[in-house]
Design a protein around this motif. Sequence first.
Motif, PDB file in Angstrom:
ATOM      1  N   PRO A  98     113.743 -23.278 103.383  1.00 10.68           N
ATOM      2  CA  PRO A  98     114.668 -24.172 102.693  1.00 10.68           C
ATOM      3  C   PRO A  98     114.415 -24.185 101.187  1.00 10.68           C
ATOM      4  N   LYS A  99     115.499 -24.373 100.434  1.00  8.89           N
ATOM      5  CA  LYS A  99     115.397 -24.422  98.980  1.00  8.89           C
ATOM      6  C   LYS A  99     115.932 -25.748  98.480  1.00  8.89           C
ATOM      7  N   CYS A 100     115.336 -26.224  97.416  1.00 11.46           N
ATOM      8  CA  CYS A 100     115.735 -27.481  96.789  1.00 11.46           C
ATOM      9  C   CYS A 100     117.179 -27.344  96.304  1.00 11.46           C
TER      10      CYS A 100
ATOM     11  N   ALA B 213     107.575 -32.434 107.334  1.00 10.19           N
ATOM     12  CA  ALA B 213     106.304 -33.056 107.723  1.00 10.19           C
ATOM     13  C   ALA B 213     105.307 -33.112 106.564  1.00 10.19           C
ATOM     14  N   LYS B 214     105.414 -32.190 105.626  1.00 15.23           N
ATOM     15  CA  LYS B 214     104.483 -32.136 104.496  1.00 15.23           C
ATOM     16  C   LYS B 214     105.109 -32.592 103.177  1.00 15.23           C
ATOM     17  N   ASN B 215     106.391 -32.944 103.191  1.00 12.62           N
ATOM     18  CA  ASN B 215     107.104 -33.245 101.955  1.00 12.62           C
ATOM     19  C   ASN B 215     107.910 -34.529 102.104  1.00 12.62           C
TER      20      ASN B 215
ATOM     21  N   PHE C 160     111.760 -34.397 101.061  1.00 10.17           N
ATOM     22  CA  PHE C 160     112.612 -33.356 101.631  1.00 10.17           C
ATOM     23  C   PHE C 160     114.046 -33.844 101.685  1.00 10.17           C
ATOM     24  N   PRO C 161     115.038 -33.081 101.326  1.00 10.77           N
ATOM     25  CA  PRO C 161     115.106 -31.647 101.103  1.00 10.77           C
ATOM     26  C   PRO C 161     114.836 -31.229  99.665  1.00 10.77           C
ATOM     27  N   PHE C 162     114.371 -32.141  98.844  1.00  9.86           N
ATOM     28  CA  PHE C 162     114.069 -31.812  97.450  1.00  9.86           C
ATOM     29  C   PHE C 162     112.617 -31.372  97.316  1.00  9.86           C
ATOM     30  N   CYS C 163     112.295 -30.734  96.189  1.00  7.98           N
ATOM     31  CA  CYS C 163     110.919 -30.280  95.989  1.00  7.98           C
ATOM     32  C   CYS C 163     110.080 -31.344  95.293  1.00  7.98           C
ATOM     33  N   SER C 164     110.723 -32.300  94.616  1.00  5.78           N
ATOM     34  CA  SER C 164     109.981 -33.303  93.858  1.00  5.78           C
ATOM     35  C   SER C 164     110.817 -34.570  93.686  1.00  5.78           C
TER      36      SER C 164
END
Length: 65
Positions: A6-8, A19-21, A24-28
């Motif tokens: 997946p991409k931001c 699970a780690k972000n 999500f779906p963003f990077c930050s």
Amino acid sequence: MTSMVPKCPTCRLEVLPRAKNPVFPFCSDRCKAIDLGKWLGGEYRIAAASKDEDEDGETPPLSDA
């Protein structure tokens, strides 16, 4: 077979899985805030049917009433 990463939607960088972000779906948080600002600023719009169209998207015939 390659798996899609997946991409931001804002900056197009690869995104960690949900699970780690936490953003999500963003990077930050920054990209998440930019996206929200675009919605609030009216840059994104959801199309709606006009009042002159019926459910099929066609203009109803004029009545002789």
